[in-house]
Design a protein around this motif. Structure first.
Motif, short mmCIF file in Angstrom:
data_model
loop_
_atom_site.label_atom_id
_atom_site.label_comp_id
_atom_site.label_asym_id
_atom_site.label_seq_id
_atom_site.Cartn_x
_atom_site.Cartn_y
_atom_site.Cartn_z
N ILE A 7 -12.75 -1.81 8.95
CA ILE A 7 -11.57 -2.26 8.19
C ILE A 7 -10.30 -2.02 9.00
O ILE A 7 -9.44 -2.89 9.10
N VAL A 8 -10.19 -0.84 9.62
CA VAL A 8 -9.02 -0.55 10.45
C VAL A 8 -8.93 -1.54 11.61
O VAL A 8 -7.84 -2.00 11.98
N ALA A 9 -10.10 -1.89 12.16
CA ALA A 9 -10.13 -2.78 13.33
C ALA A 9 -9.74 -4.21 13.02
O ALA A 9 -9.46 -4.99 13.93
N VAL A 10 -9.68 -4.57 11.74
CA VAL A 10 -9.29 -5.94 11.39
C VAL A 10 -7.88 -6.24 11.89
O VAL A 10 -7.59 -7.33 12.39
N ASP A 11 -6.96 -5.27 11.76
CA ASP A 11 -5.60 -5.43 12.29
C ASP A 11 -4.96 -6.72 11.74
O ASP A 11 -4.49 -7.57 12.47
N ALA A 12 -4.94 -6.81 10.41
CA ALA A 12 -4.57 -8.06 9.74
C ALA A 12 -3.06 -8.25 9.66
O ALA A 12 -2.30 -7.29 9.49
N ASP A 13 -2.64 -9.50 9.78
CA ASP A 13 -1.22 -9.84 9.58
C ASP A 13 -0.80 -9.61 8.14
O ASP A 13 0.31 -9.16 7.86
N VAL A 14 -1.71 -9.95 7.20
CA VAL A 14 -1.44 -9.80 5.78
C VAL A 14 -2.68 -9.20 5.12
O VAL A 14 -3.81 -9.59 5.42
N CYS A 15 -2.47 -8.25 4.22
CA CYS A 15 -3.57 -7.65 3.45
C CYS A 15 -3.29 -7.84 1.96
O CYS A 15 -2.15 -7.72 1.52
N PHE A 16 -4.35 -8.11 1.22
CA PHE A 16 -4.26 -8.19 -0.24
C PHE A 16 -5.10 -7.08 -0.84
O PHE A 16 -6.28 -6.94 -0.50
N GLU A 17 -4.49 -6.28 -1.72
CA GLU A 17 -5.23 -5.25 -2.42
C GLU A 17 -5.53 -5.78 -3.82
O GLU A 17 -4.65 -5.91 -4.66
N SER A 18 -6.80 -6.10 -4.07
CA SER A 18 -7.16 -6.67 -5.37
C SER A 18 -8.28 -5.88 -6.03
O SER A 18 -8.94 -6.40 -6.94
N SER A 19 -8.49 -4.65 -5.59
CA SER A 19 -9.53 -3.83 -6.21
C SER A 19 -9.00 -3.03 -7.39
O SER A 19 -9.77 -2.60 -8.26
N GLY A 20 -7.68 -2.78 -7.44
CA GLY A 20 -7.12 -1.97 -8.50
C GLY A 20 -7.48 -0.50 -8.37
O GLY A 20 -7.53 0.22 -9.36
N ASN A 21 -7.68 -0.06 -7.12
CA ASN A 21 -8.09 1.32 -6.86
C ASN A 21 -7.25 1.87 -5.71
O ASN A 21 -7.00 1.16 -4.73
N TYR A 22 -6.82 3.12 -5.81
CA TYR A 22 -5.96 3.66 -4.76
C TYR A 22 -6.67 3.71 -3.42
O TYR A 22 -6.04 3.63 -2.36
N ARG A 23 -7.99 3.83 -3.43
CA ARG A 23 -8.74 3.80 -2.17
C ARG A 23 -8.64 2.41 -1.53
O ARG A 23 -8.60 2.29 -0.30
N GLY A 24 -8.63 1.39 -2.37
CA GLY A 24 -8.45 0.03 -1.86
C GLY A 24 -7.09 -0.15 -1.24
O GLY A 24 -6.95 -0.81 -0.19
#
Length: 351
Positions: free
Chosen positions: A234-251
């Protein structure tokens, strides 16, 4: 004209763990209300919360409430004041009613943020705003959106959640040609993936705890999927944009870690009320933009057009369909995120 029944089968939350399929008494419609025969209703996370916990966030049930806001159907009787679609018209529903509320300031071009905004099937205020999980329901004509000929009602049942996803993608800015990370591939996350594909994101990486949501994400446009426990990947994705849609602080932590320096994190999943752990120091040192996304405004019109012309491919998000009389079983399936995507209740005839 055939007289419409004033009593219809409805899905009502009475309290935590107390969901009932019972007759719902429909009042006489107001002059600006049409009577809509509901055909499909999609079970939302908020519906599940009212059933499981007697509350959705800080919206606490104080009386029995008809659930449901993701609904489509046909106009059975047009509004008496002459506004809105005529009888027989297939319609989707925009479930919000903006309002000034306590007068708190908000951007006038973003009515979803108005302090007095109400939503179908919401206990945010008392008396509660009744939902639309019943065979026949009165709805303000202004909520109704005519559906194009040829758009199946089953597909149109995704209009409301897809509008939430469309709004979230708009909060990200221009994503064409960019690398995007979507944390949480439940129905909203999968629909975000589908919207991202429709607007030209170059790489779409979806993350979830379970295999079924990841399978759906691939079907609607994810170029790659990762398991939520694979922190290094996940860290290696190095995304321009991230969406958090899990509704969890870990997400949210995964979204922050997976974002490139100077990237943007769009927070869509509604975390529990109160303080939540967050990687604030990392957001600061990377100069990340953390952006909220809540419901939607007029995006519903773009979504209807895109579902109709095929530019938004989202059918795989729907995994199960139950008759309204089997709502308890349907809610149980919707709760099982490892086995289901969007679960639909069928109230009327699709044809």
């Amino acid at each position: 004209m055939t007289e419409l029944p004033t009593q219809a089968l409805g899905v009502v939350a009475h309290g935590a763990g107390d969901l009932r399929v019972e007759p719902f008494e429909r009042p006489e419609p107001k002059p600006d209300e049409a009577v809509v025969e509901i055909v499909y209703g999609g079970i939302c996370g908020s519906d599940l919360h009212y059933w499981q916990h007697g509350a959705a966030g800080e919206s606490i049930l104080k009386a029995p409430m008809l659930l449901g806001h993701e609904v489509v159907g046909r106009v059975a009787a047009a509004a008496a004041d002459g506004n809105g679609p005529q009888a027989g018209t297939a319609v989707a529903v925009h479930p919000a009613t903006p309002g000034e509320g306590d007068g708190a300031r908000y951007p006038q071009d973003r009515p979803n943020l108005s302090p007095g905004c109400t939503y179908l099937g919401s206990a945010a205020r008392f008396p509660h705003t009744e939902g639309a999980f019943a065979r026949y329901i009165n709805l303000p004509a202004r909520m109704l959106r005519e559906l194009p000929a040829g758009l199946p009602l089953r597909r149109a049942a995704l209009v409301e959640p897809a509008s939430v996803a469309w709004h979230a993608v708009s909060r990200a800015g221009d994503v064409k040609g960019k690398r995007v990370l979507v944390i949480g591939a439940g129905p909203i996350g999968a629909l975000i993936v589908a919207v991202l594909r429709s607007v030209g994101a170059a790489e779409i990486v979806a993350v979830d705890m379970h295999d079924k949501p990841l399978e759906i994400a691939r079907e609607v446009g994810a170029t790659r999927t990762l398991h939520a426990t694979d922190a290094e990947a996940i860290v290696a994705v190095d995304a321009d944009v991230c969406f958090e849609s899990s509704g969890n602080y870990r997400g949210l932590a995964s979204a922050v870690r997976g974002a490139t320096r100077g990237g943007r994190v769009v927070m869509v999943g509604l975390l529990p009320s109160g303080e939540q752990p967050a990687l604030v120091s990392l957001a600061i040192t990377r100069e990340l933009e953390l952006v909220g996304s809540f419901r939607f405004n007029d995006e519903i019109d773009d979504v209807i057009a895109a579902l109709a012309d095929g530019s938004l491919q989202a059918d795989p998000v729907i995994t199960h369909e139950y008759g309204a009389e089997d709502a308890l079983e349907a809610f149980g399936m919707a709760r099982d995120s490892a086995s289901s995507g969007k679960v639909l209740l069928r109230f009327g005839d699709a044809e």
